[in-house]
Design an enzyme around this catalytic site. Structure first.
Site, mmCIF file in Angstrom:
data_model
loop_
_atom_site.group_PDB
_atom_site.id
_atom_site.type_symbol
_atom_site.label_atom_id
_atom_site.label_comp_id
_atom_site.label_asym_id
_atom_site.label_seq_id
_atom_site.Cartn_x
_atom_site.Cartn_y
_atom_site.Cartn_z
ATOM 1 N N TYR A 8 0.393 -1.076 0.190
ATOM 2 C CA TYR A 8 0.131 -0.016 0.049
ATOM 3 C C TYR A 8 0.980 1.282 0.375
ATOM 4 O O TYR A 8 0.537 2.124 -0.471
ATOM 5 C CB TYR A 8 -1.364 -0.026 1.097
ATOM 6 C CG TYR A 8 -0.675 -0.168 3.121
ATOM 7 C CD1 TYR A 8 0.464 0.466 3.135
ATOM 8 C CD2 TYR A 8 -1.245 -1.536 3.204
ATOM 9 C CE1 TYR A 8 0.548 0.711 4.706
ATOM 10 C CE2 TYR A 8 -1.097 -1.724 4.642
ATOM 11 C CZ TYR A 8 -0.254 -0.449 5.242
ATOM 12 O OH TYR A 8 0.523 -0.234 6.182
ATOM 13 N N LYS A 10 5.072 5.281 5.013
ATOM 14 C CA LYS A 10 6.174 4.061 3.892
ATOM 15 C C LYS A 10 5.620 4.312 2.303
ATOM 16 O O LYS A 10 7.068 4.135 1.164
ATOM 17 C CB LYS A 10 4.995 2.703 3.486
ATOM 18 C CG LYS A 10 4.476 2.108 5.397
ATOM 19 C CD LYS A 10 5.871 1.445 5.570
ATOM 20 C CE LYS A 10 5.792 0.078 6.904
ATOM 21 N NZ LYS A 10 6.940 -0.781 7.441
HETATM 22 C C1 HXC Z 1 -6.321 5.544 17.372
HETATM 23 C C2 HXC Z 1 -3.879 4.995 18.237
HETATM 24 C C3 HXC Z 1 -3.802 4.421 18.432
HETATM 25 C C4 HXC Z 1 -5.187 3.111 17.791
HETATM 26 C C5 HXC Z 1 -2.573 4.290 20.045
HETATM 27 N N1 HXC Z 1 -2.808 6.069 19.181
HETATM 28 N N2 HXC Z 1 -2.563 3.849 19.692
HETATM 29 N N3 HXC Z 1 -4.339 6.117 17.440
HETATM 30 N N4 HXC Z 1 -5.342 3.735 17.848
HETATM 31 N N5 HXC Z 1 -4.712 1.810 18.255
HETATM 32 C C6 HXC Z 1 -2.635 7.075 19.677
HETATM 33 C C7 HXC Z 1 -2.486 7.691 21.497
HETATM 34 O O1 HXC Z 1 -3.929 8.186 21.655
HETATM 35 C C8 HXC Z 1 -2.140 9.300 20.849
HETATM 36 O O2 HXC Z 1 -2.627 9.794 20.751
HETATM 37 C C9 HXC Z 1 -0.746 8.510 20.199
HETATM 38 O O3 HXC Z 1 -1.112 7.459 19.101
HETATM 39 C C10 HXC Z 1 0.567 8.032 20.916
HETATM 40 O O4 HXC Z 1 0.049 6.352 21.487
HETATM 41 P P1 HXC Z 1 1.280 6.322 22.332
HETATM 42 O O5 HXC Z 1 0.686 4.471 22.766
HETATM 43 O O6 HXC Z 1 2.042 7.520 23.216
HETATM 44 O O7 HXC Z 1 2.671 6.126 21.649
HETATM 45 P P2 HXC Z 1 3.726 4.774 21.957
HETATM 46 O O8 HXC Z 1 4.090 4.582 23.129
HETATM 47 O O9 HXC Z 1 5.099 5.777 21.062
HETATM 48 O O10 HXC Z 1 3.241 3.524 20.327
HETATM 49 C C11 HXC Z 1 3.457 3.317 18.774
HETATM 50 C C12 HXC Z 1 1.980 2.954 18.740
HETATM 51 C C13 HXC Z 1 2.360 1.297 19.322
HETATM 52 C C14 HXC Z 1 2.401 2.410 17.517
HETATM 53 C C15 HXC Z 1 0.809 3.548 19.284
HETATM 54 O O11 HXC Z 1 1.611 0.242 19.244
HETATM 55 C C16 HXC Z 1 3.704 0.333 18.935
HETATM 56 O O12 HXC Z 1 4.707 0.506 20.094
HETATM 57 N N6 HXC Z 1 3.776 0.139 17.653
HETATM 58 C C17 HXC Z 1 5.382 -1.159 17.665
HETATM 59 C C18 HXC Z 1 4.755 -2.081 16.622
HETATM 60 C C19 HXC Z 1 3.868 -2.234 15.841
HETATM 61 O O13 HXC Z 1 3.307 -1.133 15.923
HETATM 62 N N7 HXC Z 1 4.247 -3.033 15.077
HETATM 63 C C20 HXC Z 1 2.993 -3.448 13.391
HETATM 64 C C21 HXC Z 1 3.679 -2.786 12.036
HETATM 65 S S1 HXC Z 1 3.328 -3.272 11.010
HETATM 66 P P3 HXC Z 1 -3.291 11.237 21.967
HETATM 67 O O14 HXC Z 1 -3.480 11.840 21.002
HETATM 68 O O15 HXC Z 1 -3.903 10.546 22.689
HETATM 69 O O16 HXC Z 1 -1.955 11.463 22.416
HETATM 70 C C22 HXC Z 1 2.612 -3.178 9.518
HETATM 71 C C23 HXC Z 1 1.949 -3.804 8.906
HETATM 72 C C24 HXC Z 1 2.149 -3.201 8.024
HETATM 73 O O17 HXC Z 1 3.180 -1.919 9.739
HETATM 74 C C25 HXC Z 1 1.360 -3.870 6.713
HETATM 75 C C26 HXC Z 1 0.284 -5.077 6.444
HETATM 76 C C27 HXC Z 1 0.192 -5.981 5.636
HETATM 77 P P1 NAP Z 2 6.669 -6.519 14.900
HETATM 78 O O1 NAP Z 2 6.996 -6.874 15.284
HETATM 79 O O2 NAP Z 2 6.055 -5.284 15.838
HETATM 80 O O3 NAP Z 2 7.930 -5.163 14.611
HETATM 81 C C1 NAP Z 2 8.302 -4.050 14.734
HETATM 82 C C2 NAP Z 2 9.282 -3.917 15.541
HETATM 83 O O4 NAP Z 2 10.118 -2.215 14.592
HETATM 84 C C3 NAP Z 2 9.466 -4.121 16.943
HETATM 85 O O5 NAP Z 2 10.735 -4.905 16.661
HETATM 86 C C4 NAP Z 2 9.463 -2.866 17.699
HETATM 87 O O6 NAP Z 2 10.108 -3.304 18.644
HETATM 88 C C5 NAP Z 2 10.179 -1.717 16.953
HETATM 89 N N1 NAP Z 2 9.528 -0.141 17.025
HETATM 90 C C6 NAP Z 2 8.755 0.374 16.961
HETATM 91 N N2 NAP Z 2 8.565 1.522 17.372
HETATM 92 C C7 NAP Z 2 9.898 1.468 17.321
HETATM 93 C C8 NAP Z 2 10.945 2.677 17.787
HETATM 94 N N3 NAP Z 2 10.411 4.204 17.765
HETATM 95 N N4 NAP Z 2 12.326 2.584 17.774
HETATM 96 C C9 NAP Z 2 12.930 2.201 17.926
HETATM 97 N N5 NAP Z 2 12.208 0.300 17.475
HETATM 98 C C10 NAP Z 2 11.334 0.653 17.296
HETATM 99 O O7 NAP Z 2 5.794 -6.721 13.730
HETATM 100 P P2 NAP Z 2 6.279 -6.836 11.934
HETATM 101 O O8 NAP Z 2 4.994 -7.608 11.472
HETATM 102 O O9 NAP Z 2 7.623 -7.643 12.286
HETATM 103 O O10 NAP Z 2 7.247 -5.848 11.086
HETATM 104 C C11 NAP Z 2 7.990 -5.273 10.370
HETATM 105 C C12 NAP Z 2 8.263 -4.727 9.267
HETATM 106 O O11 NAP Z 2 7.159 -5.647 8.321
HETATM 107 C C13 NAP Z 2 7.052 -2.896 9.136
HETATM 108 O O12 NAP Z 2 8.104 -2.411 8.909
HETATM 109 C C14 NAP Z 2 6.051 -3.829 8.666
HETATM 110 O O13 NAP Z 2 5.280 -2.097 8.550
HETATM 111 C C15 NAP Z 2 6.302 -4.347 7.311
HETATM 112 N N6 NAP Z 2 5.118 -5.736 7.305
HETATM 113 C C16 NAP Z 2 5.084 -6.816 7.947
HETATM 114 C C17 NAP Z 2 3.224 -6.912 7.240
HETATM 115 C C18 NAP Z 2 3.364 -8.140 8.230
HETATM 116 O O14 NAP Z 2 2.124 -8.804 7.282
HETATM 117 N N7 NAP Z 2 4.030 -8.672 8.734
HETATM 118 C C19 NAP Z 2 3.501 -6.935 5.748
HETATM 119 C C20 NAP Z 2 3.915 -5.604 5.461
HETATM 120 C C21 NAP Z 2 4.710 -4.800 6.187
HETATM 121 P P3 NAP Z 2 9.850 -2.093 19.943
HETATM 122 O O15 NAP Z 2 8.816 -2.095 19.978
HETATM 123 O O16 NAP Z 2 11.027 -2.703 21.040
HETATM 124 O O17 NAP Z 2 10.719 -0.823 19.841
#
Ligand code: HXC
Ligand code: NAP
Length: 308
Positions: free
Chosen positions: A155, A170
């Site tokens: 996407y 992205k």
């Molecule tokens: C709406 C949200 C939310 C949610 C957080 N926020 N979660 N809003 N829906 N589910 C809002 C909060 O209310 C806050 O805004 C702001 O975002 C920051 O939230 P924090 O919790 O303080 O952020 P932080 O601790 O920095 O955590 C970041 C995070 C968290 C993104 C919210 O989920 C995280 O740490 N994720 C890391 C791993 C991850 O997401 N992995 C997935 C990658 S998968 P306000 O206004 O309240 O202050 C991927 C796949 C792609 O990319 C493709 C798939 C096919």
């Molecule tokens: P994941 O396990 O949640 O990986 C995300 C990683 O990013 C975590 O290890 C997290 O570790 C780290 N991270 C998040 N916020 C960070 C920050 N502020 N600083 C440093 N590290 C941070 O998810 P995943 O599925 O393996 O995803 C990996 C990659 O693949 C991502 O780029 C995602 O967009 C891509 N992707 C995944 C899929 C899928 O189907 N899984 C599909 C398309 C693309 P901490 O929380 O310890 O920081």
């Protein structure tokens, strides 16, 4: 040998130091683990040091090679510079940067606060350009060549509702990949990207398809090949792209999604649901001389199967 086996020969990455952001979990862990198996010095970084340490222990146990853990928030440039410094102190040089860390969640866009939007864009786009800029400056200053690999998604160019901050970020990472592939080629720095389709990980899947949504929207059903990805097949592609075997590949984004995004894009791909009887009836209708009765029978049977 199949897609779940390692593809490259054992010492393909020997002597290379590779930084993997988000290397403690999910796909980053799988790719890093394979790089280490192939002989690389691995540096994994993310915010949670305890998760990194556990992963490093597991990888060292399997590969017998060194793994450095460095806690860092990719949004903070000074922390990013510190990781690169620590990696160089330990291994002498860095050869590869894998920008894999990401943050994401699903939400109707109008329900997001501006801080929520910032959070995802800052992790994905700012985090990737922070590491790319710091690493690129270092390579250029020290007249060293390097390889950048960015993890995007399909996407990045197709767009997607309900994950708009991630789609914006992205696509920015993809633009950076292509731009620097040209600009930094003169320094011997290659930039490529991988766009994975669905690969099960706790981090992504529990956030993007929480609870029963996983059952209702089984990701495998959207994939023409009928299955989700296996981590090893992504690791194989990543290892190839960071290795010297791919030294003429630059500025490319390689999709690994079993045909998923094209299925959504093709105008008539929904016709896959048409049963054979209906195709037979349509064929009889356009040819002369066939039995009208049989055609009607096939038509109604087909329509019943189609459940219009
Ligand atoms: C709406 C949200 C939310 C949610 C957080 N926020 N979660 N809003 N829906 N589910 C809002 C909060 O209310 C806050 O805004 C702001 O975002 C920051 O939230 P924090 O919790 O303080 O952020 P932080 O601790 O920095 O955590 C970041 C995070 C968290 C993104 C919210 O989920 C995280 O740490 N994720 C890391 C791993 C991850 O997401 N992995 C997935 C990658 S998968 P306000 O206004 O309240 O202050 C991927 C796949 C792609 O990319 C493709 C798939 C096919
Ligand atoms: P994941 O396990 O949640 O990986 C995300 C990683 O990013 C975590 O290890 C997290 O570790 C780290 N991270 C998040 N916020 C960070 C920050 N502020 N600083 C440093 N590290 C941070 O998810 P995943 O599925 O393996 O995803 C990996 C990659 O693949 C991502 O780029 C995602 O967009 C891509 N992707 C995944 C899929 C899928 O189907 N899984 C599909 C398309 C693309 P901490 O929380 O310890 O920081």
């Amino acid at each position: 040998m199949d897609h779940t086996s390692g593809m490259l020969s054992p010492e393909s990455l020997k002597g290379k130091t590779i930084i993997v952001t988000g290397g403690g979990t999910g796909l980053g862990k799988s790719m890093g683990s394979y790089f280490s198996e192939l002989g690389a010095n691995l540096v994994i970084t993310s915010r949670k040091i305890d998760v990194l340490e556990e992963t490093a222990e597991e990888i060292r146990g399997k590969s017998g090679n060194e793994v450095l853990c460095a806690a860092c928030d990719v949004r903070e440039y000074d922390q990013v510079e510190r990781v690169i410094k620590e990696a160089k102190e330990k291994f002498g040089h860095v050869d590869v940067l894998l920008n894999n860390a990401a943050g994401n969640f699903i939400s109707p866009t109008e329900r997001l606060s501006h801080r929520a939007f910032d959070t995802v864009v800052d992790i994905v786009l700012r985090g990737s350009y922070n590491f790319t800029l710091a690493m690129g400056k270092d390579w250029i200053d020290s007249k060293q060549t390097g390889t950048i690999l960015n993890i995007v998604t399909t996407y990045a160019w197709a767009g997607s509702g309900y994950v708009v901050p991630s789609a914006c970020a992205k696509s920015g990472v993809l633009a950076m990949t292509r731009s620097l592939a040209v600009e930094w080629a003169k320094y011997g720095i290659r930039s490529n990207a991988i766009a994975p389709g669905p690969f099960p990980t706790e981090g992504a899947w529990d956030r993007l398809l929480p609870g029963d949504l996983k059952k209702k929207y089984d990701p495998a059903k959207k994939v023409p090949l009928g299955r989700v990805g296996d981590h090893q097949e992504l690791a194989n592609l990543a290892a190839y792209l960071v290795s010297d075997y791919s030294s003429y590949i630059n500025g490319e984004v390689i999709t690994i999604d079993g045909g998923e995004w094209l299925k959504g894009a093709g105008e008539f791909n929904m016709l896959e649901a048409i049963p054979d009887e209906l195709w037979d009836a349509m064929e009889m209708g356009r040819k002369k001389g066939g039995s009208k009765l049989k055609m009607m029978w096939l038509y109604f049977k087909g329509m019943r199967k189609l459940k219009l």
